[in-house]
Design an enzyme around this catalytic site. Structure first.
Site, PDB file in Angstrom:
ATOM      1  N   GLU A  27       0.798  -1.234   0.000  1.00 10.11           N
ATOM      2  CA  GLU A  27       0.000   0.000   0.000  1.00 10.11           C
ATOM      3  C   GLU A  27       0.835   1.292   0.000  1.00 10.11           C
ATOM      4  O   GLU A  27       0.717   2.131   0.893  1.00 10.11           O
ATOM      5  CB  GLU A  27      -0.973  -0.003   1.183  1.00 10.11           C
ATOM      6  CG  GLU A  27      -1.974  -1.140   1.125  1.00 10.11           C
ATOM      7  CD  GLU A  27      -3.022  -1.079   2.227  1.00 10.11           C
ATOM      8  OE1 GLU A  27      -2.818  -0.366   3.226  1.00 10.11           O
ATOM      9  OE2 GLU A  27      -4.066  -1.756   2.083  1.00 10.11           O
ATOM     10  N   GLU A  42      -6.093  -7.666  -1.634  1.00 15.08           N
ATOM     11  CA  GLU A  42      -6.719  -7.545  -0.310  1.00 15.08           C
ATOM     12  C   GLU A  42      -8.162  -7.097  -0.487  1.00 15.08           C
ATOM     13  O   GLU A  42      -8.445  -6.218  -1.303  1.00 15.08           O
ATOM     14  CB  GLU A  42      -6.021  -6.498   0.573  1.00 15.08           C
ATOM     15  CG  GLU A  42      -4.670  -6.884   1.124  1.00 15.08           C
ATOM     16  CD  GLU A  42      -4.172  -5.859   2.150  1.00 15.08           C
ATOM     17  OE1 GLU A  42      -5.012  -5.178   2.784  1.00 15.08           O
ATOM     18  OE2 GLU A  42      -2.949  -5.737   2.312  1.00 15.08           O
TER      19      GLU A  42
END
Length: 432
Positions: free
Chosen positions: A213, A333
């Site tokens: 991320e 995710e």
């Protein structure tokens, strides 16, 4: 998402968990004496390929594996989780191949590694191989959990070579870039003490993920992150040209992309220094990664709105993979928080079903939507590693059924890989 990191657990609780797993999945327990043959995952345009056939997958995240493999008392959790995943027909697991400067640190300080922790990572890879599970290994965290870019910046600052105390200097400070390259080279060239195979030569590893991320808030233009991705992806490919590579993006469209106005969850998402198209398009990045957290990304907490967002978000990125990137797109995710107002477990099943259905349709049509990795699975007795997204899959039959049915219907489309055959024959006997 921010991840928890606990250190201890009740022994009695774990013993109960261990007994439960053994009784439920005991027929799958195997030792390193057996050999599971895996081939490297390759890419052909918008599809992953294994043994010459398209590969669409159903998988999960268990970020905690290396950490739990360090201590003998917690090591059985790795085997239990991997065997449970295999029994569900899951084929890919994403986990951390980093822990910088903290408890059970793999990298104690720049260029200094704890051999005991490295052996724990060896163990995770060897266990995955035995169970026919491929791993996506993430190399550093944008968040502070397990060290992350914050730890690298701290190291440079403490050694008096850091350009700035800003966490974003991780991406542009020459000393920190050197730290990271040293780390990456050490991991990729590591020889597994259990299998004797160097990581860069091991097909158990599906792909490397540069960073979990990434965001560079100090440079909304995206130039800083883009430069870092280009340099690090090129460096990795020089060391390892066998494995696929992805960035680890959340999937936000940047300030110059018109989709920032129509697809991004909110206006802020275009200003975090990442750009899904630009970051994923370079030749040294083999596939695109996307996350799905509408409840954390949007102020609109209406559940039906969130489901509509999920469909729009996924279909947009699959379209990008097909038409613009011409690469596979992996949803690495996705999760729905238990802390949402009015949360009900049935909402999670609806949320999961939307996501799994879209990937199934992508597979049927040979599109770029290649697979999903739910955040996160864990075994009983691991509450300290849970967050508000984690689940023990077999504790909720409806959720367990959703994921096992996804495994079976993907297998119906693409056939069964040798490493899956035993499990899928049992799992899908009533569903073929």
């Amino acid at each position: 998402m921010q991840r928890g990191n606990g250190l201890f657990y009740p022994i009695i609780g774990f013993a109960s968990c261990f007994a439960f797993i053994y009784m439920s999945f005991g027929d799958l327990w195997i030792s390193y004496n057996g050999e599971t043959t895996l081939s490297f995952v390759e890419r052909n345009g918008t599809q992953f390929i294994v043994d010459g056939r398209p590969f669409y997958f159903n998988g999960w995240n268990s970020y905690w594996m290396m950490d739990n493999a360090v201590d003998e008392s917690t090591r059985p959790r790795i085997r239990a989780m991997l065997q449970a995943g295999a029994k569900m027909g899951l084929t890919v697991c994403r986990t951390w191949a980093f822990n910088d400067g903290g408890y059970n640190a793999l990298q104690i300080s720049p260029g200094r590694f704890d051999e005991k922790v490295f052996r724990a990572l060896d163990h995770v890879i060897a266990e995955a191989r035995q169970n026919g599970i491929r791993l996506i290994l993430s190399l550093v965290n944008n968040l502070q959990a397990y060290g992350g870019k914050t730890q690298y910046v701290k190291w440079a600052w403490e050694e008096g070579v850091g350009l700035s105390s800003s966490n974003d200097s991780f991406f542009y400070d020459p000393s920190i870039r050197h730290y990271f390259k040293t780390y990456v080279k050490t991991v990729l060239t590591r020889r597994n003490t259990y299998t004797g195979i160097k990581y860069r030569d091991d097909p158990t590893i599906f792909a490397w993920e540069l960073i979990n991320e990434p965001r560079v808030i100090s440079d909304a233009s995206g130039d800083t992150l883009q430069d870092w991705i280009e340099e690090m992806s090129t460096f990795i490919k020089l060391i390892d040209n066998k494995h696929l590579l992805t960035v680890g993006l959340e999937g936000f469209y940047g300030p110059k992309n018109p989709k920032r106005l129509t697809v991004n969850p909110e206006f802020w998402a275009a200003d975090v220094g990442s750009d899904f198209i630009r970051n994923s398009k370079i030749s040294t990045v083999d596939f695109a990664s996307v996350h799905i957290y509408p409840d954390h990304w949007s102020h609109n907490q209406d559940f039906e709105y969130q489901l509509k967002f999920v469909s729009k978000w996924m279909l947009s990125h699959i379209e990008d993979g097909d038409k613009e990137l011409k690469k596979p797109v992996m949803f690495t995710e996705f999760g729905l928080s238990t802390e949402n107002k009015g949360f009900d477990p049935s909402q999670r099943d609806k949320f999961y079903k939307v996501i799994l259905d879209i990937i199934y349709k992508s597979a049927k049509r040979n599109k770029s939507g290649a697979g999903t990795l739910v955040w996160q699975f864990w075994v009983e007795g691991m509450e300290e590693f849970n967050d508000d997204f984690g689940i023990v899959p077999w504790k909720r039959p409806s959720t367990y059924k959703l994921f096992t049915e996804q495994s079976c219907r993907l297998a119906r489309i693409q056939g069964v890989l040798p490493s899956q055959k035993e499990h899928l024959d049992k799992l899908c006997i009533h569903r073929w």
